[in-house]
Every structure is written in structure tokens, then in C-alpha cells.
Design an enzyme around this catalytic site. Structure first.
Site, short mmCIF file in Angstrom:
data_model
loop_
_atom_site.label_atom_id
_atom_site.label_comp_id
_atom_site.label_asym_id
_atom_site.label_seq_id
_atom_site.Cartn_x
_atom_site.Cartn_y
_atom_site.Cartn_z
N GLY A 1 -3.44 12.05 58.68
CA GLY A 1 -3.49 12.53 57.21
C GLY A 1 -5.05 12.12 57.06
O GLY A 1 -5.58 11.22 57.68
N GLN B 1 -12.07 9.81 51.73
CA GLN B 1 -12.41 9.50 53.00
C GLN B 1 -13.73 10.22 53.73
O GLN B 1 -14.15 9.81 54.81
CB GLN B 1 -11.23 9.45 54.07
CG GLN B 1 -10.16 8.57 53.58
CD GLN B 1 -9.06 8.70 54.67
OE1 GLN B 1 -7.95 9.41 54.94
NE2 GLN B 1 -9.06 7.69 55.80
N CYS C 1 -5.56 3.28 59.36
CA CYS C 1 -6.25 4.15 58.42
C CYS C 1 -7.73 4.42 59.20
O CYS C 1 -8.26 3.43 59.71
CB CYS C 1 -6.37 3.58 57.24
SG CYS C 1 -7.46 4.51 55.97
N LEU C 2 -8.24 5.88 59.27
CA LEU C 2 -9.57 6.02 60.00
C LEU C 2 -10.61 5.42 59.17
O LEU C 2 -11.64 5.24 59.77
CB LEU C 2 -9.64 7.52 59.69
CG LEU C 2 -8.61 8.43 60.61
CD1 LEU C 2 -8.79 9.94 60.42
CD2 LEU C 2 -8.74 8.10 62.18
N HIS D 1 0.64 6.89 51.75
CA HIS D 1 -0.78 6.42 52.31
C HIS D 1 -1.78 7.22 51.52
O HIS D 1 -2.85 6.84 51.34
CB HIS D 1 -0.77 6.55 53.73
CG HIS D 1 -1.96 5.87 54.33
ND1 HIS D 1 -2.09 4.93 55.07
CD2 HIS D 1 -3.34 6.51 54.48
CE1 HIS D 1 -3.42 4.51 55.79
NE2 HIS D 1 -4.01 5.68 55.23
N GLU D 2 -1.83 8.67 51.82
CA GLU D 2 -2.81 9.54 51.37
C GLU D 2 -3.29 9.63 49.93
O GLU D 2 -4.15 9.81 49.50
CB GLU D 2 -2.59 10.85 51.86
CG GLU D 2 -2.60 11.00 53.34
CD GLU D 2 -3.52 10.31 54.38
OE1 GLU D 2 -4.91 10.27 53.97
OE2 GLU D 2 -3.37 9.76 55.30
N HIS E 1 -5.29 6.73 48.57
CA HIS E 1 -6.41 6.94 48.63
C HIS E 1 -7.10 7.78 47.54
O HIS E 1 -8.19 7.42 47.07
CB HIS E 1 -6.94 7.87 49.90
CG HIS E 1 -6.82 7.20 51.36
ND1 HIS E 1 -7.66 5.95 51.39
CD2 HIS E 1 -6.27 7.25 52.36
CE1 HIS E 1 -7.53 5.52 52.86
NE2 HIS E 1 -6.50 6.45 53.18
NI NI Z 1 -6.24 6.05 55.46
#
Ligand code: NI
Length: 181
Positions: free
Chosen positions: A48, A53, A101-102, A143-144, A147
Site C-alpha cells: 500500500g 508518503q 512501511c516504505l 496501516h494506510e 498515514h
Molecule cells: Ni506505511
């Protein structure tokens, strides 16, 4: 086009993202942004990616899970665009599992997430979305959507001692089948 991914410390990751104006969704530039977010998520092998991000404080995320090398056991999730998503928890029981997480590269930690939820919002072309997600699918959505509220998975960890560098995690923690509760 592959977008640059913001890492923890970049202020937009800690901001409350703003709703997308629905009339903006079908503009060429916004559609192009959606394509770029998908390209970026796939390039960095994420499941995701949320707009903060990629340095944009917008309530927008993309997700997709398909034969994921990091989560080979996980059920696939079709490519989904979440615009202005609203989440209602349907099952408050939590399941703990690993997340990464990226924006927090090379780390993994144990995070409890609600098991089942309902998502409403808008899809890729502004159409109404309304679906139920459970287990890993529900985890990715939590999670998304975190953000979009300036939160990352570290904020959800009840015990920071599970936090591990990816290389050590592969050596000492990660079994062929990820540990599930
Ligand atoms: Ni993340």
C-alpha cells in the site's frame, strides 16, 4: 513515473491529510498521480502507499497484494484506490502481526490491528466505495488510513522491543510461515 518516497521525519508524514475535492478526481493530473502512486508502490514492493508518503497531504491511498514476496502467505488484495476513506471497525478483537512501511525502511515490528472493518469512500473515478475487509486486508487498510491521520505503525506498537532491522529479522525472527496469532 516513480515518485520519491518521504521517510519518517519529513513533516507531511505527521500531518492530518486533507480531503480530496471530488471534482478533482477525474482531472488528467489527478488520474496521472494515481498511476504514479501505483507505479511507486510496485517499484518499492509495498502492499500500500498513502499520499503523504509521496509528500502530498491528501486523503488518498492505493493498495494491492498479489503474490507478495514479503507476504507470500497472504491472501491477495486487488488493486484498490481509496479516496477520502472512512473506516468503521466491525470487530474490535485485534490480531498481532508484523508490519513494515516504505517510509520507515528496513524495519519490522509487531502491530495489533482490528480484525474486521467497513470502508466507505470514493474509488478511482469518484464512484462510491463500500466494502468489508478482514484480517490482512483490514490490516493494510488500517496501516494506510493511519498515514492519512499523521500516524505510522510505530505509534501502534504496544511493545517497541519487537522492532527489528530487516536483515536481523530475516535471520532470527522470520519463519518460512509468518507467525500469526
Ligand atoms: Ni506505511
Amino acid at each position: 513515473m516513480i515518485l520519491k518516497v518521504a521517510r519518517l521525519g519529513y513533516p507531511v508524514l505527521r500531518m492530518m491529510a486533507q480531503p480530496v475535492a471530488p471534482e478533482r478526481i477525474n482531472t488528467p493530473e489527478f488520474q496521472h498521480l494515481l498511476d504514479d502512486m501505483v507505479d511507486t508502490m510496485r517499484e518499492y514492493v509495498g502492499v500500500g502507499l498513502a499520499a503523504p508518503q509521496v509528500h502530498l497531504a491528501l486523503r488518498l491511498a492505493v493498495l494491492e497484494v498479489e503474490h507478495h514476496p514479503r507476504y507470500p502467505e497472504m491472501p491477495s488484495v486487488p488493486l484498490t484506490f481509496l479516496i477520502n476513506p472512512e473506516v468503521t471497525i466491525l470487530e474490535r478483537a485485534t490480531v498481532e502481526d508484523w508490519e513494515g512501511c516504505l517510509s520507515i525502511p528496513e524495519m519490522r515490528g509487531r502491530v495489533p490491528r482490528f480484525k474486521k472493518l467497513r470502508v466507505t469512500g470514493l474509488g478511482r473515478h469518484g464512484e462510491a466505495l463500500d466494502f468489508i475487509a478482514s484480517d490482512f486486508h483490514a490490516r493494510v487498510i488500517q496501516h494506510e488510513t493511519d498515514h492519512l491521520n499523521g500516524e505510522v505503525y510505530l505509534d501502534r506498537m504496544p511493545d517497541m522491543r519487537s522492532l527489528a532491522h530487516l536483515a536481523e529479522w530475516h535471520r532470527f525472527t522470520m519463519a518460512p510461515h509468518p507467525e500469526r496469532e
